[in-house]
Design an enzyme around this catalytic site. Sequence first.
Site, short mmCIF file in Angstrom:
data_model
loop_
_atom_site.label_atom_id
_atom_site.label_comp_id
_atom_site.label_asym_id
_atom_site.label_seq_id
_atom_site.Cartn_x
_atom_site.Cartn_y
_atom_site.Cartn_z
N LEU A 1 -10.30 -8.08 -12.94
CA LEU A 1 -11.71 -7.69 -12.88
C LEU A 1 -12.40 -7.96 -14.22
O LEU A 1 -11.76 -7.91 -15.27
CB LEU A 1 -11.81 -6.21 -12.51
CG LEU A 1 -11.33 -5.89 -11.09
CD1 LEU A 1 -11.14 -4.40 -10.89
CD2 LEU A 1 -12.29 -6.47 -10.05
N HIS A 35 1.04 1.25 -13.19
CA HIS A 35 1.82 0.09 -13.64
C HIS A 35 3.31 0.45 -13.57
O HIS A 35 3.70 1.53 -14.04
CB HIS A 35 1.43 -0.30 -15.07
CG HIS A 35 2.16 -1.51 -15.54
ND1 HIS A 35 1.83 -2.79 -15.10
CD2 HIS A 35 3.22 -1.66 -16.36
CE1 HIS A 35 2.67 -3.66 -15.64
NE2 HIS A 35 3.52 -3.00 -16.42
N MET A 56 -4.07 -6.72 -7.24
CA MET A 56 -3.55 -7.83 -8.03
C MET A 56 -4.63 -8.82 -8.49
O MET A 56 -4.32 -9.92 -8.90
CB MET A 56 -2.48 -8.58 -7.23
CG MET A 56 -1.29 -7.70 -6.86
SD MET A 56 -0.49 -6.96 -8.29
CE MET A 56 0.84 -6.03 -7.51
N GLY A 69 0.78 -1.23 0.00
CA GLY A 69 0.00 0.00 0.00
C GLY A 69 0.81 1.28 0.00
O GLY A 69 0.32 2.31 0.47
N THR A 70 2.02 1.26 -0.55
CA THR A 70 2.79 2.51 -0.58
C THR A 70 2.16 3.53 -1.53
O THR A 70 2.23 4.74 -1.28
CB THR A 70 4.27 2.29 -0.95
OG1 THR A 70 4.35 1.79 -2.28
CG2 THR A 70 4.95 1.35 0.01
N ASN A 71 1.55 3.05 -2.58
CA ASN A 71 0.85 3.99 -3.48
C ASN A 71 -0.40 4.55 -2.82
O ASN A 71 -0.72 5.73 -3.00
CB ASN A 71 0.51 3.31 -4.81
CG ASN A 71 1.70 3.28 -5.74
OD1 ASN A 71 2.08 4.31 -6.30
ND2 ASN A 71 2.31 2.11 -5.90
N ASN A 90 -5.22 2.97 -12.93
CA ASN A 90 -4.25 1.97 -12.46
C ASN A 90 -2.84 2.55 -12.57
O ASN A 90 -2.55 3.36 -13.45
CB ASN A 90 -4.34 0.72 -13.34
CG ASN A 90 -3.37 -0.37 -12.91
OD1 ASN A 90 -3.28 -0.72 -11.74
ND2 ASN A 90 -2.61 -0.91 -13.87
#
Length: 211
Positions: free
Chosen positions: A94, A110, A91, A12-14, A108
């Site tokens: 969907l 990437h 990860m 969860g650093t983003n 998103n």
Amino acid sequence: MVNVAVLVSGGGTNLQAILDAQARGEIPNGRICAVISSREDAYALERAKQAQVPAMIMRRKDYESVQAYSDALESLLKDLDVQLVVLAGFMTVLAKSFCETFENRIINVHPALIPSFCGNGYYGLHVHEAALAKGVKVSGATVHFVNAITDGGPIISQKAVEVCEGDTPEILQKRIMEQAEWKLLPKAVSDFCDGKLTVVDGIVHHIEQNN
Ligand code: GAR
């Protein structure tokens, strides 16, 4: 105010970068209203708790198919009146229907310069392993809208990051996060909430609004 849900699976650093940007007042027109994790042991859940943002767990294995999982997620997000979905190290795949319902409203991040090192199987450290195996001298990060094609949606922003002699996947990952991901993602969220991003024929245009 745009209601933003952040979907996570890991450290969860983003997510933290978005929460920090919000705390600094850099997302004036958005509100992180929920964090949803596909894993119950994701450290991202702790970060949500620290920031006093409601956190939920939705495990893929509790659903019989990608479609059933996506449908449940879709109805949860609708109940929460979410207008922007951010995949921050999420990860789980969907369904197409989910991508269509939230067309140009899912962002998103990437960890490579799309169209390099992207698509099925390219996630997390695997992306950096592939970049180092190829010997590229520059990699980076891409923030994009999500469509039914993995990593194939309209590109919002990209930033190049140098690959250095002796890099391991972990070292390269950290440099790309610090120099690119943690900057690009909060900015894209803020720009979306400000209504500055429009998509025309699959291309994202940044509209600067003068008062
Ligand atoms: C980040 O590097 C993100 O770009 C990547 O996973 C990491 C999650 O880290 N995402 C993908 O590979 C998606 N294809 P975080 O949980 O610390 O934000």
